[in-house]
Design a protein around this motif. Structure first.
Motif, PDB file in Angstrom:
ATOM      1  N   GLY A  50       5.726  -4.687 -10.241  1.00  0.00           N
ATOM      2  CA  GLY A  50       5.125  -5.794  -9.503  1.00  0.00           C
ATOM      3  C   GLY A  50       3.628  -5.653  -9.296  1.00  0.00           C
ATOM      4  N   LYS A  51       3.090  -4.467  -9.473  1.00  0.00           N
ATOM      5  CA  LYS A  51       1.672  -4.219  -9.189  1.00  0.00           C
ATOM      6  C   LYS A  51       0.842  -3.806 -10.393  1.00  0.00           C
ATOM      7  CE  LYS A  51       1.824  -4.877  -4.709  1.00  0.00           C
ATOM      8  NZ  LYS A  51       1.041  -5.893  -4.024  1.00  0.00           N
ATOM      9  N   VAL A  52       1.485  -3.341 -11.456  1.00  0.00           N
ATOM     10  CA  VAL A  52       0.746  -2.831 -12.599  1.00  0.00           C
ATOM     11  C   VAL A  52       0.087  -3.987 -13.365  1.00  0.00           C
ATOM     12  CG1 VAL A  52       2.619  -2.872 -14.319  1.00  0.00           C
ATOM     13  CG2 VAL A  52       0.910  -1.060 -14.398  1.00  0.00           C
ATOM     14  N   ALA A  53      -0.997  -3.686 -14.039  1.00  0.00           N
ATOM     15  CA  ALA A  53      -1.704  -4.695 -14.836  1.00  0.00           C
ATOM     16  C   ALA A  53      -0.780  -5.263 -15.908  1.00  0.00           C
ATOM     17  CB  ALA A  53      -2.939  -4.071 -15.487  1.00  0.00           C
ATOM     18  N   ASP A  54      -1.021  -6.504 -16.269  1.00  0.00           N
ATOM     19  CA  ASP A  54      -0.188  -7.173 -17.274  1.00  0.00           C
ATOM     20  C   ASP A  54      -0.091  -6.367 -18.568  1.00  0.00           C
ATOM     21  OD1 ASP A  54       0.347  -9.251 -15.544  1.00  0.00           O
ATOM     22  OD2 ASP A  54      -1.139 -10.614 -16.424  1.00  0.00           O
ATOM     23  N   SER A  55      -1.153  -5.687 -18.933  1.00  0.00           N
ATOM     24  CA  SER A  55      -1.165  -4.918 -20.185  1.00  0.00           C
ATOM     25  C   SER A  55      -0.192  -3.736 -20.163  1.00  0.00           C
ATOM     26  CB  SER A  55      -2.578  -4.405 -20.475  1.00  0.00           C
ATOM     27  OG  SER A  55      -3.006  -3.523 -19.447  1.00  0.00           O
ATOM     28  N   ARG A  56       0.292  -3.337 -18.977  1.00  0.00           N
ATOM     29  CA  ARG A  56       1.212  -2.192 -18.865  1.00  0.00           C
ATOM     30  C   ARG A  56       2.600  -2.604 -18.372  1.00  0.00           C
ATOM     31  NH1 ARG A  56      -1.751   2.938 -18.390  1.00  0.00           N
ATOM     32  NH2 ARG A  56       0.202   3.820 -19.111  1.00  0.00           N
ATOM     33  N   GLY A 110      16.675   1.671   0.787  1.00  0.00           N
ATOM     34  CA  GLY A 110      15.245   1.560   0.521  1.00  0.00           C
ATOM     35  C   GLY A 110      14.644   2.953   0.481  1.00  0.00           C
ATOM     36  N   TYR A 111      13.432   3.030  -0.019  1.00  0.00           N
ATOM     37  CA  TYR A 111      12.762   4.321  -0.157  1.00  0.00           C
ATOM     38  C   TYR A 111      11.352   4.212   0.396  1.00  0.00           C
ATOM     39  CZ  TYR A 111      16.574   5.673  -3.215  1.00  0.00           C
ATOM     40  OH  TYR A 111      17.813   5.974  -3.719  1.00  0.00           O
ATOM     41  N   ARG A 112      10.902   5.300   1.009  1.00  0.00           N
ATOM     42  CA  ARG A 112       9.532   5.374   1.495  1.00  0.00           C
ATOM     43  C   ARG A 112       8.661   5.836   0.330  1.00  0.00           C
ATOM     44  NH1 ARG A 112       7.477   7.041   7.022  1.00  0.00           N
ATOM     45  NH2 ARG A 112       9.671   6.683   7.444  1.00  0.00           N
ATOM     46  N   LEU A 113       7.659   5.036   0.010  1.00  0.00           N
ATOM     47  CA  LEU A 113       6.752   5.402  -1.069  1.00  0.00           C
ATOM     48  C   LEU A 113       5.811   6.499  -0.583  1.00  0.00           C
ATOM     49  CD1 LEU A 113       5.913   1.855  -2.481  1.00  0.00           C
ATOM     50  CD2 LEU A 113       7.589   3.512  -3.330  1.00  0.00           C
ATOM     51  N   PRO A 114       5.332   7.351  -1.492  1.00  0.00           N
ATOM     52  CA  PRO A 114       4.474   8.453  -1.081  1.00  0.00           C
ATOM     53  C   PRO A 114       3.081   8.002  -0.641  1.00  0.00           C
ATOM     54  CG  PRO A 114       4.688   8.404  -3.467  1.00  0.00           C
ATOM     55  CD  PRO A 114       5.634   7.379  -2.929  1.00  0.00           C
ATOM     56  N   PHE A 115       2.727   6.770  -0.980  1.00  0.00           N
ATOM     57  CA  PHE A 115       1.437   6.192  -0.584  1.00  0.00           C
ATOM     58  C   PHE A 115       1.539   4.676  -0.752  1.00  0.00           C
ATOM     59  CE2 PHE A 115       1.339   7.943  -4.880  1.00  0.00           C
ATOM     60  CZ  PHE A 115       1.123   6.813  -5.641  1.00  0.00           C
ATOM     61  N   THR A 116       0.604   3.973  -0.183  1.00  0.00           N
ATOM     62  CA  THR A 116       0.591   2.517  -0.270  1.00  0.00           C
ATOM     63  C   THR A 116       0.183   2.089  -1.673  1.00  0.00           C
ATOM     64  OG1 THR A 116      -0.007   2.404   2.059  1.00  0.00           O
ATOM     65  CG2 THR A 116      -0.394   0.418   0.745  1.00  0.00           C
ATOM     66  N   VAL A 117       0.910   1.132  -2.209  1.00  0.00           N
ATOM     67  CA  VAL A 117       0.625   0.613  -3.549  1.00  0.00           C
ATOM     68  C   VAL A 117       0.125  -0.819  -3.394  1.00  0.00           C
ATOM     69  CG1 VAL A 117       1.578   0.103  -5.826  1.00  0.00           C
ATOM     70  CG2 VAL A 117       2.429   2.071  -4.530  1.00  0.00           C
ATOM     71  N   THR A 118      -1.189  -0.987  -3.600  1.00  0.00           N
ATOM     72  CA  THR A 118      -1.789  -2.307  -3.406  1.00  0.00           C
ATOM     73  C   THR A 118      -2.285  -2.951  -4.691  1.00  0.00           C
ATOM     74  OG1 THR A 118      -3.949  -1.327  -2.928  1.00  0.00           O
ATOM     75  CG2 THR A 118      -2.486  -1.760  -1.047  1.00  0.00           C
ATOM     76  N   GLY A 119      -2.398  -2.172  -5.754  1.00  0.00           N
ATOM     77  CA  GLY A 119      -2.917  -2.721  -7.002  1.00  0.00           C
ATOM     78  C   GLY A 119      -2.492  -1.887  -8.193  1.00  0.00           C
TER      79      GLY A 119
END
Length: 153
Positions: free
Chosen positions: A41-47, A82-91
């Motif tokens: 949901g956050k990775v660039a379209d190219s990936r 659900g799982y707690r992520l190791p850090f916030t994923v914003t982009g």
């Protein structure tokens, strides 16, 4: 006490160790499947295609590990709600970092299974470790000398 009965607790302990390591690998796969839903949901379209391939690979490994645990006579550990992520994923940069983290975590779990298991389970675990290590390098751009092993500092 005969030598046969003395050997039995050791073999039971070995099976228990293999089951524990297989359950840990299964739990890592559950977490990776969840984590890749965030990456995708956050990775660039190219990936995105690469993220989808990794997601599918972890789903397949998860299903395989669940069968392995069942074959070992245990009930497979269920995925968490659900799982707690190791850090916030914003982009996208955070998504790449999360993907690398997930692969390193999975590689560690499979490294433990390689150490505990024998035969086909060990071979499958080694293959899964290798796949995770290769994906980690693709996501992070770098690798470690011995993937799946914890570095001592």
């Amino acid at each position: 006490m005969s030598s046969c009965s003395a050997a039995r607790p050791e073999s039971e302990r070995t099976v228990s160790t293999i089951v524990d390591a297989a359950q840990a690998a299964l739990a890592a796969e559950h977490a990776a499947v969840y984590g890749y839903s965030v990456v995708g949901g956050k990775v660039a379209d190219s990936r995105k295609a690469e993220a989808r391939q990794a997601y599918d690979a972890h789903r397949a490994r998860r299903d395989s590990m669940a069968r392995t645990v069942t074959d070992l006579g245990a009930v497979p550990v269920a995925a968490a709600a659900g799982y707690r992520l190791p850090f916030t994923v914003t982009g996208s940069a955070d998504a790449l970092r999360l993907a690398g983290y997930l692969e390193e975590h999975v590689a560690g779990a499979y490294g433990d299974l390689v150490a505990a298991a024998i035969g086909g389970i060990r071979q499958d675990a080694a293959g899964a470790l290798r796949e995770a290590a290769v994906r980690a390098v693709r996501w992070t751009g770098g690798g470690v000398a011995f993937p799946g092993l914890t570095e001592e500092r």
